[in-house]
Design an enzyme around this catalytic site. Structure first.
Site, PDB file in Angstrom:
ATOM      1  N   LYS A 186      55.928  41.958   7.926  1.00 50.06           N
ATOM      2  CA  LYS A 186      55.779  41.113   9.114  1.00 50.06           C
ATOM      3  C   LYS A 186      56.941  40.121   9.159  1.00 50.06           C
ATOM      4  O   LYS A 186      56.804  38.945   8.824  1.00 50.06           O
ATOM      5  CB  LYS A 186      54.436  40.394   9.093  1.00 50.06           C
ATOM      6  CG  LYS A 186      53.243  41.347   9.204  1.00 50.06           C
ATOM      7  CD  LYS A 186      51.927  40.595   9.169  1.00 50.06           C
ATOM      8  CE  LYS A 186      50.747  41.566   9.258  1.00 50.06           C
ATOM      9  NZ  LYS A 186      49.440  40.862   9.192  1.00 50.06           N
ATOM     10  N   THR A 187      58.079  40.634   9.542  1.00 54.82           N
ATOM     11  CA  THR A 187      59.310  39.850   9.583  1.00 54.82           C
ATOM     12  C   THR A 187      59.780  39.700  11.021  1.00 54.82           C
ATOM     13  O   THR A 187      59.272  40.353  11.930  1.00 54.82           O
ATOM     14  CB  THR A 187      60.409  40.526   8.746  1.00 54.82           C
ATOM     15  OG1 THR A 187      60.587  41.875   9.213  1.00 54.82           O
ATOM     16  CG2 THR A 187      60.026  40.565   7.272  1.00 54.82           C
TER      17      THR A 187
END
Length: 303
Positions: A143-144
């Site tokens: 989750k970047t």
């Protein structure tokens, strides 16, 4: 100029061509056409100082430096990535045409403020595990921020925790949608093995003890226990380890910095948190053109 050797740098993990391409994208995004402010200041040679104005772990020096290298400026580092700073702290000097310094200022600061924020949080998580005598891996997630993954993953390493998989090509992770589309866990793992072969690990997201046992039996190297209450988590992990001792158990879902100690246990190998790259507090930096005779105070640092 290379980083100082006060702590081990992870700069060598960064592909130089990829780094240059990324920097050029950032600079083009920030100044797609004419630099109006640059016209005002001109091209005389100046020196600017990088000041840290809030406590935190320095991270992101390779990106900061790459931005200014692209603009023909020289960066002199006074401290290396991984050092804890107390404000106000002088980290580096940037010398070059003043127009170029200001052209790269915001892009470079965006990298180092966010990277240092991630590294600071990662350092706290690592220290929490150490204080609780837990020796597993704390990890980030995928989750970047789109286009910023390299910076965020790098910062996790500087902070001392695991990056988890870097992208979809790094490891095979079978989540609920994969399982539902395949029919069941066993079939999904079988299909994954047929394309991943012996060299790629498979991880399966599980919601119950039954799913965890099926995943381990099917040959999944990593069993993720997703959104388990800590008490149920440790009981489930113990039962899976009892039957499949070589399976790695990952706890994920709903873990926060405050609740992290509840997930430490002898049967938990990995704890992953999305907060490491989402919702972290940045470290405050500024870049100031150095006035004649000005010498910012540089307090002692803590490694």
């Amino acid at each position: 100029m290379a980083l100082m050797t006060g702590s081990r740098s992870h700069i060598h993990m960064l592909h130089p061509v990829t780094l240059r391409e990324k920097v050029r994208e950032w600079l083009k995004e920030d100044t797609p056409n004419f630099d109006y402010g640059g016209f005002v200041v001109g091209e005389k040679i100046e020196t600017a100082v990088l000041l840290c104005k809030s406590p935190g772990v320095l991270a992101g020096a390779p990106f900061f430096e790459a931005v200014f290298n692209e603009l023909d400026c020289n960066v002199e580092w006074l401290v290396s990535d991984g050092v804890f700073m107390k404000p106000i702290f002088q980290c580096a000097k940037v010398t070059g045409k003043v127009r170029h310094i200001l052209l790269g200022e915001r892009v470079a600061l965006n990298c180092i403020t966010r990277s240092s924020g991630i590294a600071t949080l990662a350092r706290r998580l690592k220290e929490c595990a150490k204080q609780n005598n837990w020796h597993g891996e704390i990890a980030g997630t995928r989750k970047t921020t789109p286009g910023f993954r390299m910076v965020e993953k790098y910062a996790l390493l500087v902070g001392g925790i695991s990056t988890h998989r870097y992208d979809l090509s790094s490891m095979i992770m079978l989540k609920d949608n994969h399982i539902w589309s395949s029919g069941n866990i066993t079939q999904a793992v079988k299909d994954a093995r047929s394309v991943g072969g012996f060299s790629t690990k498979i991880e399966v997201e599980c919601r119950s003890l039954e799913e965890a046992l099926e995943a381990a039996a099917a040959g999944s190297e990593v069993v993720m226990l997703d959104n388990f209450h800590p008490e149920v988590l440790h009981n489930t992990a113990s039962k899976v380890k009892e039957k499949y001792p070589h399976a790695l158990i990952e706890a994920s879902g709903g873990v926060t910095e405050d609740s992290l100690p509840q997930y430490f246990g002898p049967c938990i190998d990995v704890i992953s948190l999305s907060k490491t790259t989402q919702g972290y507090q940045t470290v405050d930096f500024s870049l100031k053109i150095q006035k004649s005779g000005h010498n910012p105070h540089n307090p002692l640092v803590e490694k």
